[in-house]
Design an enzyme around this catalytic site. Structure first.
Site, mmCIF file in Angstrom:
data_model
loop_
_atom_site.group_PDB
_atom_site.id
_atom_site.type_symbol
_atom_site.label_atom_id
_atom_site.label_comp_id
_atom_site.label_asym_id
_atom_site.label_seq_id
_atom_site.Cartn_x
_atom_site.Cartn_y
_atom_site.Cartn_z
ATOM 1 N N LYS A 120 0.778 -1.207 -0.106
ATOM 2 C CA LYS A 120 -0.175 0.120 0.001
ATOM 3 C C LYS A 120 1.056 1.354 0.031
ATOM 4 C CE LYS A 120 -4.284 -2.159 1.934
ATOM 5 N NZ LYS A 120 -3.612 -3.315 2.706
ATOM 6 N N ASP A 176 3.256 7.323 -1.108
ATOM 7 C CA ASP A 176 3.953 8.592 -1.194
ATOM 8 C C ASP A 176 4.434 9.176 -2.645
ATOM 9 O OD1 ASP A 176 5.812 10.547 0.279
ATOM 10 O OD2 ASP A 176 6.439 9.000 1.604
HETATM 11 O O1 6AU Z 1 -9.288 -11.849 5.000
HETATM 12 P P1 6AU Z 1 -8.834 -11.098 6.321
HETATM 13 O O2 6AU Z 1 -9.639 -10.186 6.869
HETATM 14 O O3 6AU Z 1 -8.019 -11.942 7.222
HETATM 15 O O4 6AU Z 1 -7.534 -10.213 5.251
HETATM 16 C C1 6AU Z 1 -7.761 -9.512 4.472
HETATM 17 C C2 6AU Z 1 -6.769 -8.924 3.698
HETATM 18 C C3 6AU Z 1 -5.446 -8.257 4.538
HETATM 19 C C4 6AU Z 1 -5.623 -7.026 4.424
HETATM 20 O O5 6AU Z 1 -4.240 -6.115 4.435
HETATM 21 C C5 6AU Z 1 -6.168 -6.877 2.930
HETATM 22 O O6 6AU Z 1 -7.001 -8.090 2.794
HETATM 23 N N1 6AU Z 1 -7.308 -5.672 2.402
HETATM 24 C C6 6AU Z 1 -6.804 -4.567 1.518
HETATM 25 C C7 6AU Z 1 -5.803 -4.770 0.471
HETATM 26 C C8 6AU Z 1 -5.752 -6.149 -0.316
HETATM 27 O O7 6AU Z 1 -5.116 -4.130 -0.003
HETATM 28 C C9 6AU Z 1 -7.763 -3.783 1.369
HETATM 29 C C10 6AU Z 1 -8.937 -3.582 2.069
HETATM 30 O O8 6AU Z 1 -9.808 -2.723 1.863
HETATM 31 N N2 6AU Z 1 -9.096 -4.499 3.170
HETATM 32 C C11 6AU Z 1 -8.170 -5.520 3.445
HETATM 33 O O9 6AU Z 1 -8.596 -6.216 4.200
HETATM 34 O O10 6AU Z 1 -4.306 -8.723 4.177
#
Ligand code: 6AU
Length: 257
Positions: free
Chosen positions: A93, A96
């Site tokens: 993510k 910058d």
């Molecule tokens: O299924 P989870 O909740 O255990 O994990 C969700 C994964 C994590 C977060 O860093 C990522 O998805 N994520 C992202 C990403 C991919 O950028 C964006 C977002 O809005 N929500 C989110 O959970 O590794």
């Protein structure tokens, strides 16, 4: 129209090389599952990658949550990606100015561009961020256009601007991280996190979940991102298989609509 086009056709019209590669891989391997390997020891990430490898199109990692990040970890991960045929996404993510983005993507202790096929980035700084990724060993950006978490200040105008940035920098951007159907370009992939069979649930830290069939069938999602639903299952291999089946079935159904 985009949603009704099969991945193999979209692979042909996609111009971004990593997007082409991924769409072709998804069609061939019959999977639109990305597993988020959010574990804090390299060996645990590698063990998970080994278990779920046959079922995924992308393995997503957070290199900065590892207690023991090393070049050896990365080379083992690349070996697994090659053996099981999946792409590696570093969920850094980036957010910058272009100059610092370039340093973060190519240097430091992680040297992301040396091993990641895809890297996530926020649209917040504007297109200079993408210019910073130009020449980063062919690594493509995936722009965060919407977030799954409660209370995110991202609004429709911001998401539209993120999409516009992706569209005008199509040679560097493989897709979006989003929650709704934003893209019209069939070459752009939509990755959706916040996916679990226990849709409607939360994790107590702001994460919100929806079910795989729902996000693919009605949310325009191409690739579901599942973290704890797989990584913390008692049997991650069979959990990955179940998520893969649900997401791919929903994709096939949507082709008929
Ligand atoms: O299924 P989870 O909740 O255990 O994990 C969700 C994964 C994590 C977060 O860093 C990522 O998805 N994520 C992202 C990403 C991919 O950028 C964006 C977002 O809005 N929500 C989110 O959970 O590794």
């Amino acid at each position: 129209a985009r949603c009704r086009m099969p991945f193999e056709q979209r692979a042909e019209v996609a111009t971004q090389p990593q997007a082409r590669r991924l769409l072709a891989l998804m069609a061939e391997k019959e999977t639109n599952l990305c597993v988020a390997a959010d574990r804090t020891l390299g060996r645990d990430v590698l063990a998970l990658a080994e278990q779920v490898g046959p079922h995924i199109c992308v393995l997503k990692v957070h290199c900065d949550i590892l207690d023991d990040f090393s070049p050896d970890f990365v080379s083992r991960l690349r070996d697994l990606a090659k053996r099981h045929n999946f792409l590696i996404m570093e969920d850094r993510k980036l957010a910058d100015i272009g100059h610092v983005t370039r340093l973060q993507a190519t240097g430091g202790q992680f040297r992301i561009a040396d091993w990641a096929d895809l890297v996530t980035a926020h649209a917040l700084p504007g297109p200079g961020l993408l210019s910073g990724l130009e020449g980063a060993h062919g690594m493509a950006a995936v722009l965060v256009a919407e977030m799954s978490s409660e209370g995110s200040p991202i609004n429709e105008e911001y998401s539209a601007a993120a999409l516009a940035m992706a569209e005008t920098h199509g040679h560097l951007v493989a897709g979006l991280v989003c929650q709704s159907d934003l893209a019209t370009d069939p070459g752009l992939l939509q990755f959706t996190p916040g996916v679990s069979f226990s849709g409607g649930a939360s994790d107590g830290l702001g994460q919100r979940y929806r079910e795989p069939g729902h996000v693919v069938g009605r949310g325009g999602c191409d690739v579901i991102i599942v973290g704890r639903g797989v990584a913390e299952a008692s049997d991650p291999r069979s959990a990955a298989e179940s998520y893969r089946q649900a997401a791919f079935r929903a994709y096939r159904e949507r082709l008929k609509t």
